[in-house]
Design an enzyme around this catalytic site. Structure first.
Site: not given
Length: 572
Positions: A217, A282
């Site tokens: 993330d 990401e």
């Protein structure tokens, strides 16, 4: 029987292709996938119960959104212990059972990793506040820039993604700490090599339990400018406290961040050469910044279709998005395609229900890895959530509502009286059970596309064309296999002359997968010497005769083999 057999054959025929290239990655939002204990929340045992379904539709890898221990102020992205499972989802033992079950089916498991920040309730942060246990520099601490009377001034003008200053003053340590997200999510300090080592050990902990990789993330935020230089605020922006008013040259995609990711990649390579691990990253950034994150064992998600394509976009725009992405990649870099996730409105709500099959055609038939958010294969839509039922403060609840399995109570997700988010009322017609019985359903079209995809997985061969302003098409060719995808983005029908754009076009093509609204049937013949009518906002997947005949023949040949494999699924 034929489609499952062909999906199984795909795994065998592409055994020499690294699994992160050949597998379809399927994102499971754990709280909304399957509730095993009737509390209204999805859990790991609920996911285990649906593994056969995921295998049946051709999924190779599933990725779970965060399931770690967390105060749950940011839906699990504020982690208080990376080595524990949040009790709402079950236990570490449950997760180990999920890994074993997936491996029995020849499938892989990814967890979400959130390396940029922890919860302010993580033991590391408490130790750092008090300068204890060698954790003094585990977070980004800075002295005030100055004082306004008794009020300390932040070290820089950096803005949090959630709004307001990215700095919060801590009365215990008498310094500011950085948080590029919520003030309850302090940023870790990746200039400290001990922090890099700690995160590698967290990865090792789960790898040792059989985990196959992570989706990582918020990568761009790992390291910031050492000089704390103020960022430019755009002069025409009237809301000076929001992050999108700032040019984030000192807080995102810094050279040091790329170096940290190279260290992570090196760690993966050294972990176990016989059982390679992988990271999907990401990184919402410019295309040029994004592709720089590509490494041998890690690659960034391709969000170009999410970020740049809109319902009103035309065929030329779509072609440019795809062509530019492919041209920007190095020859040894494998592409991937994403159209939806837990942070974005569902494709049927963004682009219209009639375009669900078209976008599934794109991500499954374009060269590279494919990423599917749970429910997109059946055409789930955003759900209206009343104010009194809202859970996420940033408005992402509509795309996170429970998976729709059947027409029973709560769409078969849970037998609870109330689920954590409401089930979409359309579950009576949009659900797995109903769609599995219809050849014209989104689900069965998705499965056909998975079968067709298996012929092209080892190649990046691609030709894209447009017909006028509104029809986009592309061709895949590998050996004797040819596949054409034609998408009409217009709200009126279009007629296209395929031979005007595609060389050496077969005289006859066959409809392999029509979108629900295409008004063609599977197996229909297309005479390429004449113009082909493409109905409004519809799509066609067309195959040369040799491809279809080969697929059918192989399906018949290995139908019996499939029964044997399914009953001995550890062999798959």
């Amino acid at each position: 029987m034929i489609l499952p057999a062909l999906i199984c054959l795909f795994h065998l025929a592409n055994a020499d292709v690294p699994w992160w290239k050949s597998n379809i990655l399927y994102q499971v939002y754990p709280r909304s996938f399957g509730d095993s204990d009737g509390d209204g929340n999805g859990d790991i045992k609920g996911i285990i119960s649906h593994v056969p379904y995921l295998h049946d539709i051709g999924i190779g890898t599933i990725w779970l959104s965060p399931i770690y221990d967390s105060p749950w102020k940011d839906m699990g992205y504020d982690i208080s212990d990376y080595r524990k499972v949040n009790p709402i989802y079950g236990t570490v033992a449950d997760l180990e059972n999920l890994i074993k079950e997936l491996h029995n089916y020849g499938m892989k498991l990814f967890l979400d990793l959130v390396p940029n920040h922890t919860s302010d309730e993580h033991p590391w942060f408490n130790a750092s506040r008090y300068r204890q246990d060698g954790k003094d520099d585990y977070y980004v601490w800075k002295n005030p820039k100055g004082w306004d009377g008794a009020t300390p001034l932040p070290p820089s003008n950096w803005m949090s993604i959630f709004g307001g200053s990215a700095w919060t003053y801590d009365n215990v340590r008498k310094q500011f700490y950085l948080h590029q997200f919520g003030d309850y999510q302090p940023d870790l300090n990746y200039r400290n090599k001990e922090v890099v080592y700690e995160m590698q050990q967290i990865m090792k902990y789960w790898f040792d339990k059989g985990l196959d990789g992570f989706r990582v993330d918020a990568i761009p935020f790992l390291v910031e400018d050492a000089e704390l230089r103020d960022e430019e605020i755009y002069p025409d922006c009237h809301q000076k406290i929001v992050a999108n008013c700032v040019n984030h040259i000192y807080t995102e995609n810094r050279p040091e961040t790329y170096e940290v990711m190279r260290e992570f990649d090196d760690f993966l390579k050294q972990y176990d050469g016989t059982n390679p691990k992988y990271l999907f990253l990401e990184a919402y950034a410019s295309l040029e910044q994004t592709v720089k994150y590509n490494q041998p064992h890690s690659s960034p998600f391709n969000f170009e279709l999410i970020q740049k394509f809109r319902k009103e976009s035309n065929a030329t725009e779509l072609k440019n998005i795809i062509d530019t992405y492919m041209a920007t990649l190095n020859n040894d870099t494998w592409p991937n395609w994403v159209i939806g996730n837990h942070d974005n409105s569902r494709i049927g709500s963004r682009m219209g229900t009639e375009m669900v099959d078209a976008f599934n055609m794109m991500i499954l038939m374009l060269p590279g890895a494919s990423v599917t958010y749970n429910g997109e294969e059946i055409g789930m839509l955003d759900t209206f959530v009343r104010k009194d039922r809202l859970v996420d403060t940033t408005g992402r609840d509509p795309e996170r509502t429970p998976m729709q399995w059947n027409t029973k109570k709560n769409a078969g997700f849970s037998n609870a009286s109330t689920t954590w988010l409401p089930v979409n009322p359309n579950y009576y017609k949009i659900n797995v059970e109903t769609e599995s019985k219809s050849d014209n359903s989104h689900l069965n079209k998705y499965k056909r596309l998975v079968q067709a995809r298996s012929n092209f997985i080892q190649s990046k061969d691609l030709q894209t064309v447009t017909f006028g302003d509104w029809v986009f098409a592309f061709k895949r060719k590998t050996g004797n296999h040819e596949y054409y995808v034609i998408i009409n983005l217009n709200d009126i029908e279009e007629s296209v002359d395929l031979k005007s754009k595609f060389d050496k076009l077969p005289g006859t093509l066959y409809v392999h997968t029509p979108s629900q609204n295409a008004l063609y049937n599977i197996g229909d013949k297309i005479d390429t010497s004449s113009k082909v009518t493409i109905y409004p906002r519809s799509a066609l997947g067309l195959s040369a005769a040799s491809s279809i005949n080969l697929a059918v023949s192989l399906g018949l040949l290995i139908g019996a083999l499939w029964l044997f494999i399914f009953s001995n699924r550890h062999l798959v």
